[in-house]
Design an enzyme around this catalytic site. Structure first.
Site, PDB file in Angstrom:
ATOM      1  N   ASP A  89      60.575  51.410  64.311  1.00 35.72           N
ATOM      2  CA  ASP A  89      60.581  51.088  62.870  1.00 35.72           C
ATOM      3  C   ASP A  89      59.569  50.034  62.443  1.00 35.72           C
ATOM      4  O   ASP A  89      59.792  49.340  61.448  1.00 35.72           O
ATOM      5  CB  ASP A  89      61.981  50.607  62.444  1.00 35.72           C
ATOM      6  CG  ASP A  89      63.072  51.637  62.675  1.00 35.72           C
ATOM      7  OD1 ASP A  89      62.754  52.781  63.004  1.00 35.72           O
ATOM      8  OD2 ASP A  89      64.254  51.278  62.514  1.00 35.72           O
ATOM      9  N   HIS A  99      59.794  47.727  58.728  1.00 32.40           N
ATOM     10  CA  HIS A  99      60.007  46.278  58.624  1.00 32.40           C
ATOM     11  C   HIS A  99      58.766  45.592  58.064  1.00 32.40           C
ATOM     12  O   HIS A  99      58.845  44.816  57.109  1.00 32.40           O
ATOM     13  CB  HIS A  99      60.310  45.676  60.000  1.00 32.40           C
ATOM     14  CG  HIS A  99      61.573  46.149  60.634  1.00 32.40           C
ATOM     15  ND1 HIS A  99      62.475  45.288  61.229  1.00 32.40           N
ATOM     16  CD2 HIS A  99      62.095  47.392  60.799  1.00 32.40           C
ATOM     17  CE1 HIS A  99      63.488  45.985  61.728  1.00 32.40           C
ATOM     18  NE2 HIS A  99      63.273  47.259  61.483  1.00 32.40           N
ATOM     19  N   GLU A 152      63.607  58.855  60.301  1.00 29.20           N
ATOM     20  CA  GLU A 152      64.668  59.059  59.317  1.00 29.20           C
ATOM     21  C   GLU A 152      64.097  58.892  57.906  1.00 29.20           C
ATOM     22  O   GLU A 152      63.998  59.841  57.148  1.00 29.20           O
ATOM     23  CB  GLU A 152      65.792  58.048  59.578  1.00 29.20           C
ATOM     24  CG  GLU A 152      67.014  58.205  58.707  1.00 29.20           C
ATOM     25  CD  GLU A 152      68.128  57.254  59.145  1.00 29.20           C
ATOM     26  OE1 GLU A 152      69.209  57.743  59.506  1.00 29.20           O
ATOM     27  OE2 GLU A 152      67.908  56.019  59.128  1.00 29.20           O
ATOM     28  N   GLU A 161      60.375  54.880  53.289  1.00 38.04           N
ATOM     29  CA  GLU A 161      59.973  53.575  53.817  1.00 38.04           C
ATOM     30  C   GLU A 161      58.638  53.671  54.547  1.00 38.04           C
ATOM     31  O   GLU A 161      57.867  52.710  54.574  1.00 38.04           O
ATOM     32  CB  GLU A 161      61.068  53.014  54.726  1.00 38.04           C
ATOM     33  CG  GLU A 161      62.278  52.526  53.945  1.00 38.04           C
ATOM     34  CD  GLU A 161      63.383  51.979  54.841  1.00 38.04           C
ATOM     35  OE1 GLU A 161      63.752  50.802  54.681  1.00 38.04           O
ATOM     36  OE2 GLU A 161      63.884  52.739  55.696  1.00 38.04           O
TER      37      GLU A 161
END
Length: 668
Positions: A418, A422, A494, A498
């Protein structure tokens, strides 16, 4: 497109992680001095025993015990999941003589955006695994006897007069073709094919549908083989594939549906063979003949503010919410120390500034600016209590203090999960603060660029601190979030929104610093990620990419894997449709309009989701906000009333942001 601001090479304090795997087991020693990929299409080959399969279109490939297994996978589908099934249709090895010692593991001797080379030093075998190649290519470097086994029964077996081409049919209906650069004598039993000592190149391809009309095509292009391939970002909204090839003739590779769509936009000297089709979880793969491909997407221009502007009559309502949201900002009351949730709080505040600018309401800006400084600076200076950014030299990247000792800390950030999520939130805040206060931006520019280069470095020679394009995959044209964890189904992602937000934020940072190459790269990856999102995560009514039973029951993906499509989320079951919608929309920002530009699909998605809001046990107010935001795309008044009645908001969202969104939708 030159690499972004290569004059800045700041790195955060070095640390020795206690949870990262050792890369030296599988990468050849000459590669270990450079930063290494952590989210790549071949990641399973360098984790644990290196024996978990990877999907390298159109085959699943598994390496174990000095052998390489090849599967043209079958597919299983239900309304909940689609996945490809690995069966070792062919397993290639060189039988070990007693003098050679025990079988050795594979080594990665080279890799690129579009290929990886797997060497078996103890067997004299080197496999050029090139993405999209219908042929598996193996170089036998010294005279070596070969073994090819199958779990099926060999029904027929034949060769041409020169023993440079063999055809074998299995009892599962498959037909395989084998080509050799020089004569090779093959013998077979019911389930094994063996050769005398051979050196040279062997290529093996499945004959699609065992249809002889494709055989002439595979014959024609069998001599020219690729050994590596690179994606070049030469100009905005364009990616060019260039392959290094050997031997004579033209190069045949396979394109997935998004490739075909973008190839048609480009200035291409390629020939698309639409009749040559291989099945794939990403849609049918079709043949493309050509040494280089030019993939062009429509231009996308990133903006700080809404595209059409806020309706004048709604200013007062938004200003009222804005004043309250800004009033409640207090950096000293933040309790989380996790990089993800902290980053979301930073980006939430940055949205308030930009909305204030758009409303021409400067009164609140000083307070938000101070909040942004108080929250961002400790992470850049290394003074944040309880966590912080550190540098891992082993793989080459930023990890967090929490993640350096806990593989699950910060959602696995310390094992390279990720990163774009972040860091994207932090970059958004840095971009906005730099826009507001250029002097602040200049002061912290080295740290800002170090963060952005963690996942946007284009050239490891110019910046050797970070791997190339950590998360974005130039072949599938979207990102992978899963880092250094072995997964049966490969990498996964996912939240597409983002991912989009991370590249969008990088482009905004480029605008804030006047860095045209960063604007160009960030905008290009934003556009490509959106194309990938629409192609594979958005499931439209009547779509044919996925099986009918899956398409009927779903409007949006849960987690998309290299080898699987799953409706469940990491944090919620598939039935929680509001979470599935929300995780593909957050963070709500101007770029969200480009992700959800298809109003008909938005209506399908919202109408599919709305019944879930009446679920027994209740639904989080924060998730409701995202559903209502999309409802506002086609029914502004209904959504507005629902948003006004919300009692809470997602940690990265606010009433101000939702009202801004609703009141900046067009009436058209």
């Amino acid at each position: 497109m030159v690499n972004i601001q290569t004059n800045t090479s700041y790195i955060f304090p070095q640390t020795q992680s206690t949870v990262l795997p050792d890369p030296s087991k599988f990468f050849s020693s000459n590669l270990l001095s450079s930063p290494l990929p952590t989210n790549s299409f071949f990641q399973n080959f360098v984790l644990k025993n290196g024996d978990q399969q990877e999907y390298i279109h159109p085959y699943l490939i598994k390496s174990s015990n000095s052998s390489l297994s090849l599967s043209y996978p079958s597919r299983q589908a239900s309304s909940a999941v689609i996945f490809q099934v690995f069966n070792p249709d062919l397993t290639i090895s060189a039988p070990q003589g007693p003098k050679q010692g025990p079988p050795g593991k594979h080594l990665i001797s080279s890799y690129s955006d579009l290929s990886v080379t797997l060497d078996f030093p103890s067997s004299n075998l080197s496999f050029f695994l090139v993405r999209g190649s219908p042929y598996l290519t193996v170089s036998v470097t010294q005279p070596t006897p070969l073994s090819i086994t199958t779990i099926h029964s060999i029904l027929s077996f034949s060769s041409n007069d020169s023993n440079t081409k063999y055809t074998f049919q299995f009892n599962n209906g498959q037909t395989w073709l084998l080509y050799a650069t020089s004569p090779i004598k093959l013998n077979h039993t019911l389930s094994e094919i063996t050769s005398n000592a051979f050196s040279g190149i062997i290529r093996i391809a499945l004959l699609p549908d065992s249809d002889s009309k494709h055989e002439a095509v595979l014959d024609k292009y069998s001599s020219c083989y690729p050994v590596s391939g690179k994606a070049v970002f030469r100009e905005p909204f364009c990616v060019e594939y260039n392959w290094e090839k050997k031997d004579s003739g033209d190069l045949l590779l396979l394109a997935h549906p998004l490739h075909v769509q973008l190839l048609r936009n480009g200035d291409n000297d390629v020939k698309i063979l639409e009749d040559l089709k291989y099945k794939s979880i990403d849609g049918d793969l079709v043949g493309v003949v050509g040494d280089s491909w030019v993939l062009k997407t429509d231009p996308l221009f990133v903006t700080w503010h809404s595209i059409k502007g806020i309706k004048e009559e709604s200013h007062d309502e938004i200003v009222s919410a804005l004043s309250k949201d800004v009033e409640s900002l207090d950096s000293s009351s933040i309790t989380t120390t996790e990089s993800y949730f902290y980053g979301k709080l930073i980006a939430r505040a940055a949205r308030l500034v930009l909305i204030a600018e758009e409303l021409n309401y400067p009164d609140v800006i000083p307070k938000v600016r101070n909040f942004l400084k108080e929250t961002i600076e400790p992470w850049l200076e290394g003074t944040f209590s309880g966590n912080g950014f550190l540098h891992d030299e082993k793989w080459g990247g930023i990890i967090t203090q929490k993640g350096s000792t806990d593989a699950g800390g910060d959602f696995g950030f310390g094992i390279y999960n990720d990163h774009h999520y972040h860091l994207g939130y932090f970059i958004y805040g840095i971009a906005v603060l730099t826009k507001l206060d250029p002097a602040w931006g200049r002061k912290y520019k080295p740290q800002a660029y170090s963060i952005v280069q963690d996942f946007l470095n284009l050239d490891t020679k110019l910046n050797s601190n970070y791997t190339r394009l950590r998360c974005f995959d130039p072949y599938v044209l979207h990102s992978w979030a899963g880092g250094l964890t072995e997964f049966t189904d490969g990498r996964n992602q996912e939240s597409t929104s983002e991912a989009v937000s991370a590249y969008y934020s990088a482009a905004l940072m480029g605008l804030a610093y006047g860095d045209a190459p960063l604007v160009a790269l960030g905008s290009t990856l934003t556009a490509l990620e959106i194309e990938g999102t629409k192609m594979w995560w958005h499931v439209k009514e009547g779509g044919t990419l996925y099986e009918k039973e899956f398409t009927q029951e779903n409007r949006v993906m849960g987690v998309l894997w290299s080898n699987k499509r799953d409706t469940g989320l990491w944090f919620a079951p598939a039935e929680w449709k509001e979470c599935r919608l929300g995780i593909q929309l957050l963070p709500l920002a101007p770029i969200s309009e480009a992700i959800f530009s298809n109003v008909d699909f938005v209506k399908e998605l919202v109408e599919w989701t709305l019944p879930a809001l009446d679920r027994e046990g209740g639904v989080g107010e924060g998730w409701k906000g995202f559903v209502y935001a999309l409802e506002g795309v086609y029914d502004n008044e209904s959504a507005l009333q629902k948003i006004r009645n919300l009692k809470g908001f997602d940690g990265g969202n606010s009433l101000t942001n939702l009202l801004w969104w609703i009141h900046s939708r067009s009436d058209e």
